[in-house]
Scaffold this motif. Structure first.
Motif, mmCIF file in Angstrom:
data_model
loop_
_atom_site.group_PDB
_atom_site.id
_atom_site.type_symbol
_atom_site.label_atom_id
_atom_site.label_comp_id
_atom_site.label_asym_id
_atom_site.label_seq_id
_atom_site.Cartn_x
_atom_site.Cartn_y
_atom_site.Cartn_z
ATOM 1 N N ALA A 44 47.220 27.911 40.895
ATOM 2 C CA ALA A 44 46.687 28.657 39.757
ATOM 3 C C ALA A 44 47.472 29.953 39.587
ATOM 4 O O ALA A 44 47.302 30.894 40.337
ATOM 5 C CB ALA A 44 45.211 28.960 39.973
ATOM 6 N N GLY A 45 48.338 30.009 38.599
ATOM 7 C CA GLY A 45 49.088 31.228 38.315
ATOM 8 C C GLY A 45 50.489 31.211 38.907
ATOM 9 O O GLY A 45 50.817 30.425 39.775
ATOM 10 N N ASP A 46 51.283 32.111 38.408
ATOM 11 C CA ASP A 46 52.660 32.249 38.847
ATOM 12 C C ASP A 46 52.689 33.061 40.138
ATOM 13 O O ASP A 46 52.130 34.148 40.218
ATOM 14 C CB ASP A 46 53.463 32.929 37.743
ATOM 15 N N VAL A 47 53.344 32.556 41.159
ATOM 16 C CA VAL A 47 53.365 33.204 42.474
ATOM 17 C C VAL A 47 53.992 34.594 42.399
ATOM 18 O O VAL A 47 53.485 35.545 42.995
ATOM 19 C CB VAL A 47 54.099 32.317 43.503
ATOM 20 N N LYS A 48 55.065 34.752 41.647
ATOM 21 C CA LYS A 48 55.709 36.068 41.534
ATOM 22 C C LYS A 48 54.762 37.070 40.879
ATOM 23 O O LYS A 48 54.691 38.227 41.296
ATOM 24 C CB LYS A 48 57.000 35.969 40.725
ATOM 25 N N THR A 49 54.036 36.638 39.870
ATOM 26 C CA THR A 49 53.072 37.513 39.199
ATOM 27 C C THR A 49 51.971 37.925 40.161
ATOM 28 O O THR A 49 51.569 39.088 40.202
ATOM 29 C CB THR A 49 52.461 36.806 37.974
ATOM 30 N N LEU A 50 51.488 36.964 40.954
ATOM 31 C CA LEU A 50 50.432 37.276 41.919
ATOM 32 C C LEU A 50 50.927 38.233 42.995
ATOM 33 O O LEU A 50 50.207 39.162 43.382
ATOM 34 C CB LEU A 50 49.908 35.983 42.547
ATOM 35 N N HIS A 51 52.151 38.039 43.472
ATOM 36 C CA HIS A 51 52.704 38.956 44.479
ATOM 37 C C HIS A 51 52.863 40.362 43.896
ATOM 38 O O HIS A 51 52.612 41.355 44.580
ATOM 39 C CB HIS A 51 54.044 38.446 44.994
ATOM 40 N N ALA A 52 53.274 40.459 42.655
ATOM 41 C CA ALA A 52 53.404 41.765 42.008
ATOM 42 C C ALA A 52 52.049 42.453 41.917
ATOM 43 O O ALA A 52 51.920 43.657 42.164
ATOM 44 C CB ALA A 52 54.024 41.607 40.621
ATOM 45 N N ILE A 54 49.451 41.958 43.864
ATOM 46 C CA ILE A 54 49.065 42.361 45.215
ATOM 47 C C ILE A 54 49.733 43.679 45.580
ATOM 48 O O ILE A 54 49.105 44.584 46.127
ATOM 49 C CB ILE A 54 49.420 41.262 46.229
ATOM 50 N N GLY A 55 51.024 43.797 45.278
ATOM 51 C CA GLY A 55 51.735 45.040 45.561
ATOM 52 C C GLY A 55 51.142 46.219 44.804
ATOM 53 O O GLY A 55 50.982 47.309 45.344
ATOM 54 N N GLU A 56 50.826 45.988 43.549
ATOM 55 C CA GLU A 56 50.229 47.030 42.702
ATOM 56 C C GLU A 56 48.881 47.486 43.274
ATOM 57 O O GLU A 56 48.618 48.675 43.391
ATOM 58 C CB GLU A 56 50.027 46.477 41.302
ATOM 59 N N LEU A 57 48.037 46.538 43.657
ATOM 60 C CA LEU A 57 46.730 46.878 44.207
ATOM 61 C C LEU A 57 46.844 47.567 45.563
ATOM 62 O O LEU A 57 46.060 48.461 45.870
ATOM 63 C CB LEU A 57 45.871 45.622 44.301
ATOM 64 N N LEU A 59 49.295 49.560 46.467
ATOM 65 C CA LEU A 59 49.666 50.946 46.190
ATOM 66 C C LEU A 59 48.473 51.756 45.712
ATOM 67 O O LEU A 59 48.306 52.906 46.110
ATOM 68 C CB LEU A 59 50.775 50.987 45.133
ATOM 69 N N GLU A 60 47.624 51.160 44.885
ATOM 70 C CA GLU A 60 46.426 51.853 44.423
ATOM 71 C C GLU A 60 45.494 52.181 45.571
ATOM 72 O O GLU A 60 44.928 53.272 45.633
ATOM 73 C CB GLU A 60 45.682 50.995 43.387
ATOM 74 N N ASN A 61 45.340 51.237 46.494
ATOM 75 C CA ASN A 61 44.447 51.461 47.642
ATOM 76 C C ASN A 61 45.002 52.515 48.593
ATOM 77 O O ASN A 61 44.232 53.230 49.222
ATOM 78 C CB ASN A 61 44.225 50.151 48.403
ATOM 79 N N ASP A 62 46.319 52.597 48.683
ATOM 80 C CA ASP A 62 46.937 53.570 49.581
ATOM 81 C C ASP A 62 46.890 54.993 49.028
ATOM 82 O O ASP A 62 47.048 55.958 49.743
ATOM 83 C CB ASP A 62 48.389 53.193 49.876
ATOM 84 N N SER A 63 46.667 55.127 47.738
ATOM 85 C CA SER A 63 46.654 56.455 47.101
ATOM 86 C C SER A 63 45.373 57.188 47.355
ATOM 87 O O SER A 63 44.352 56.721 47.572
ATOM 88 C CB SER A 63 46.833 56.299 45.589
#
Length: 63
Positions: A44-52, A54-57, A59-63
């Protein structure tokens, strides 16, 4: 290990582990059965999009 030890070790809520265990028990025959989990459906969904995402989230959690 006990449920509490697993939850502490993996830094997650014990309910999450319990949910995963239930899901495994319900689907184990399908996954580990004679067909070995050969599913014909696509992920379900594009793997590259999902990895992106995950990275975005992360960074948000680390802020």
């Amino acid at each position: 290990m006990t449920l509490a030890e697993l939850a502490e070790h993996f830094d997650m809520h014990p309910n999450r582990i319990t949910q995963w265990k239930s899901q495994l028990q319900e689907a184990a025959a399908e996954v580990f059965g004679p067909r070995g989990g050969n599913r014909t459906s696509e992920p379900a969904g594009d793997v590259k999009t999902l990895h992106a995402k995950i990275g975005e989230l992360t960074l948000e959690n680390d802020s």
